[in-house]
Design a protein around this motif. Structure first.
Motif, PDB file in Angstrom:
ATOM      1  N   SER A 116      38.321   2.025 -11.354  1.00 52.96           N
ATOM      2  CA  SER A 116      37.873   3.165 -10.575  1.00 52.96           C
ATOM      3  C   SER A 116      36.775   2.698  -9.635  1.00 52.96           C
ATOM      4  CB  SER A 116      37.347   4.246 -11.524  1.00 52.96           C
ATOM      5  OG  SER A 116      36.844   5.332 -10.800  1.00 52.96           O
ATOM      6  N   ILE A 117      36.812   3.198  -8.397  1.00 52.60           N
ATOM      7  CA  ILE A 117      35.736   2.855  -7.464  1.00 52.60           C
ATOM      8  C   ILE A 117      35.056   4.120  -6.952  1.00 52.60           C
ATOM      9  CG2 ILE A 117      36.760   0.660  -6.767  1.00 52.60           C
ATOM     10  CD1 ILE A 117      37.561   1.882  -4.160  1.00 52.60           C
ATOM     11  N   ALA A 118      33.763   3.984  -6.736  1.00 50.25           N
ATOM     12  CA  ALA A 118      32.947   5.062  -6.182  1.00 50.25           C
ATOM     13  C   ALA A 118      32.748   4.765  -4.700  1.00 50.25           C
ATOM     14  CB  ALA A 118      31.602   5.117  -6.893  1.00 50.25           C
ATOM     15  N   VAL A 119      33.084   5.749  -3.874  1.00 45.68           N
ATOM     16  CA  VAL A 119      32.995   5.597  -2.420  1.00 45.68           C
ATOM     17  C   VAL A 119      32.017   6.633  -1.881  1.00 45.68           C
ATOM     18  CG1 VAL A 119      34.281   5.691  -0.258  1.00 45.68           C
ATOM     19  CG2 VAL A 119      35.367   4.764  -2.320  1.00 45.68           C
ATOM     20  N   ASN A 120      31.018   6.165  -1.157  1.00 43.95           N
ATOM     21  CA  ASN A 120      30.036   7.078  -0.567  1.00 43.95           C
ATOM     22  C   ASN A 120      30.672   7.877   0.559  1.00 43.95           C
ATOM     23  OD1 ASN A 120      27.872   6.276  -2.184  1.00 43.95           O
ATOM     24  ND2 ASN A 120      27.417   4.562  -0.842  1.00 43.95           N
ATOM     25  N   ARG A 121      30.336   9.148   0.614  1.00 42.61           N
ATOM     26  CA  ARG A 121      30.776   9.982   1.732  1.00 42.61           C
ATOM     27  C   ARG A 121      29.824   9.762   2.891  1.00 42.61           C
ATOM     28  NH1 ARG A 121      31.900  15.891  -0.995  1.00 42.61           N
ATOM     29  NH2 ARG A 121      33.620  15.225  -2.333  1.00 42.61           N
ATOM     30  N   ARG A 122      30.345   9.866   4.059  1.00 41.13           N
ATOM     31  CA  ARG A 122      29.501   9.731   5.242  1.00 41.13           C
ATOM     32  C   ARG A 122      28.577  10.927   5.377  1.00 41.13           C
ATOM     33  NH1 ARG A 122      32.126   7.413  10.747  1.00 41.13           N
ATOM     34  NH2 ARG A 122      31.479   5.343  10.194  1.00 41.13           N
ATOM     35  N   PHE A 123      29.123  12.113   5.158  1.00 38.50           N
ATOM     36  CA  PHE A 123      28.346  13.343   5.250  1.00 38.50           C
ATOM     37  C   PHE A 123      28.625  14.165   4.000  1.00 38.50           C
ATOM     38  CE2 PHE A 123      29.666  12.126   9.557  1.00 38.50           C
ATOM     39  CZ  PHE A 123      28.425  11.909  10.134  1.00 38.50           C
ATOM     40  N   ALA A 124      27.613  14.829   3.496  1.00 37.86           N
ATOM     41  CA  ALA A 124      27.797  15.700   2.334  1.00 37.86           C
ATOM     42  C   ALA A 124      27.118  17.029   2.605  1.00 37.86           C
ATOM     43  CB  ALA A 124      27.203  15.059   1.086  1.00 37.86           C
ATOM     44  N   ARG A 125      27.788  18.079   2.191  1.00 43.21           N
ATOM     45  CA  ARG A 125      27.164  19.398   2.321  1.00 43.21           C
ATOM     46  C   ARG A 125      26.063  19.530   1.269  1.00 43.21           C
ATOM     47  NH1 ARG A 125      32.334  23.039   1.920  1.00 43.21           N
ATOM     48  NH2 ARG A 125      33.218  21.108   1.181  1.00 43.21           N
ATOM     49  N   GLN A 126      25.069  20.320   1.575  1.00 45.22           N
ATOM     50  CA  GLN A 126      23.953  20.495   0.661  1.00 45.22           C
ATOM     51  C   GLN A 126      24.467  21.031  -0.672  1.00 45.22           C
ATOM     52  OE1 GLN A 126      20.785  22.811   2.239  1.00 45.22           O
ATOM     53  NE2 GLN A 126      19.396  22.323   0.568  1.00 45.22           N
ATOM     54  N   GLY A 127      24.062  20.400  -1.767  1.00 51.59           N
ATOM     55  CA  GLY A 127      24.487  20.810  -3.091  1.00 51.59           C
ATOM     56  C   GLY A 127      25.759  20.109  -3.549  1.00 51.59           C
ATOM     57  N   ASP A 128      26.473  19.460  -2.629  1.00 53.61           N
ATOM     58  CA  ASP A 128      27.689  18.723  -2.981  1.00 53.61           C
ATOM     59  C   ASP A 128      27.326  17.287  -3.344  1.00 53.61           C
ATOM     60  OD1 ASP A 128      29.769  20.460  -2.890  1.00 53.61           O
ATOM     61  OD2 ASP A 128      30.533  19.829  -0.938  1.00 53.61           O
ATOM     62  N   THR A 129      28.207  16.654  -4.088  1.00 54.37           N
ATOM     63  CA  THR A 129      28.028  15.238  -4.367  1.00 54.37           C
ATOM     64  C   THR A 129      28.263  14.442  -3.090  1.00 54.37           C
ATOM     65  OG1 THR A 129      28.782  13.387  -5.725  1.00 54.37           O
ATOM     66  CG2 THR A 129      30.440  14.976  -5.086  1.00 54.37           C
TER      67      THR A 129
ATOM     68  N   VAL B 217      29.408  11.285  -3.297  1.00 53.49           N
ATOM     69  CA  VAL B 217      30.253  10.179  -3.741  1.00 53.49           C
ATOM     70  C   VAL B 217      31.589  10.725  -4.218  1.00 53.49           C
ATOM     71  CG1 VAL B 217      30.475   8.290  -5.410  1.00 53.49           C
ATOM     72  CG2 VAL B 217      28.242   8.832  -4.462  1.00 53.49           C
ATOM     73  N   ASP B 218      32.668  10.022  -3.885  1.00 55.09           N
ATOM     74  CA  ASP B 218      33.992  10.338  -4.408  1.00 55.09           C
ATOM     75  C   ASP B 218      34.433   9.195  -5.310  1.00 55.09           C
ATOM     76  OD1 ASP B 218      34.713  12.851  -3.120  1.00 55.09           O
ATOM     77  OD2 ASP B 218      34.641  11.707  -1.255  1.00 55.09           O
ATOM     78  N   PHE B 219      35.167   9.528  -6.361  1.00 56.24           N
ATOM     79  CA  PHE B 219      35.647   8.538  -7.313  1.00 56.24           C
ATOM     80  C   PHE B 219      37.169   8.479  -7.238  1.00 56.24           C
ATOM     81  CE2 PHE B 219      31.617  10.109  -8.765  1.00 56.24           C
ATOM     82  CZ  PHE B 219      30.926   8.955  -9.082  1.00 56.24           C
ATOM     83  N   PHE B 220      37.714   7.262  -7.136  1.00 55.69           N
ATOM     84  CA  PHE B 220      39.151   7.081  -7.006  1.00 55.69           C
ATOM     85  C   PHE B 220      39.666   6.163  -8.107  1.00 55.69           C
ATOM     86  CE2 PHE B 220      37.615   8.037  -2.755  1.00 55.69           C
ATOM     87  CZ  PHE B 220      38.501   9.027  -2.359  1.00 55.69           C
ATOM     88  N   ASN B 221      40.712   6.616  -8.815  1.00 55.72           N
ATOM     89  CA  ASN B 221      41.383   5.782  -9.795  1.00 55.72           C
ATOM     90  C   ASN B 221      42.368   4.897  -9.057  1.00 55.72           C
ATOM     91  OD1 ASN B 221      40.089   6.925 -12.060  1.00 55.72           O
ATOM     92  ND2 ASN B 221      41.479   8.655 -11.952  1.00 55.72           N
ATOM     93  N   CYS B 222      42.337   3.606  -9.357  1.00 57.12           N
ATOM     94  CA  CYS B 222      43.158   2.635  -8.642  1.00 57.12           C
ATOM     95  C   CYS B 222      43.955   1.791  -9.631  1.00 57.12           C
ATOM     96  CB  CYS B 222      42.274   1.708  -7.813  1.00 57.12           C
ATOM     97  SG  CYS B 222      41.196   2.559  -6.658  1.00 57.12           S
TER      98      CYS B 222
END
Length: 149
Positions: A31-44, A46-51
């Motif tokens: 699994s890899i954690a990918v940073n989001r470029r922009f996040a809404r306030q209160g949202d994470t 980072v997204d996690f993807f199973n590979c």
């Protein structure tokens, strides 16, 4: 077209298994954690993807990557939908890796190189310290050896 490119860090050590067939095939799940470029306030942010990687790619991942390693992955998205024991439909997505590359940050790579080279003299000249970016400066006087002056 089904193509995805991800840059992130492994959230855990890859798990590898081999098929029971005559020509045993390696299968690595991670699994890899990918940073989001922009996040809404209160949202994470980072997204996690199973590979999943197969064959030589799986063995490459097992040998050279561990939790926290930075990876550049290209592959395809695959749905893994199924019905569970309670009769409920479960929707899941995974990334099937086609190409995997190292993508360590310069500071991490330098720390790893320093740790592996400690106690050894000689070798290549030390690169000039970069400002706070991930690019390495070319050491002075090395331009003569470059093929594209």
């Amino acid at each position: 077209m089904n193509k995805v490119i991800l840059l992130g860090n492994l959230t855990r050590d890859p798990e590898i298994r081999y098929t029971q067939s005559e020509n045993s095939l390696a299968i690595a799940r991670f699994s890899i954690a990918v940073n989001r470029r922009f996040a809404r306030q209160g949202d994470t942010d980072v997204d996690f993807f199973n590979c999943t990687a197969f064959g030589r790619q799986a063995e490459f991942v097992e040998k050279y990557f561990k939790q926290g390693s930075r990876m550049l992955l290209s592959g395809r998205v695959q749905n893994d939908n199924y019905t569970n024991k309670n009769g409920e439909r479960v929707y899941s997505v995974q990334i099937i890796a086609e190409e995997i590359e190292f993508a360590e940050r310069k500071s991490t790579a330098d720390a790893n190189a320093s740790a592996s080279q400690s106690g050894f003299g000689g070798g290549a000249p030390e690169p000039n310290a970069a400002a706070s970016d991930d690019f390495m400066n070319i050491p002075d006087g090395i331009e003569d050896g470059l093929p594209f002056n």
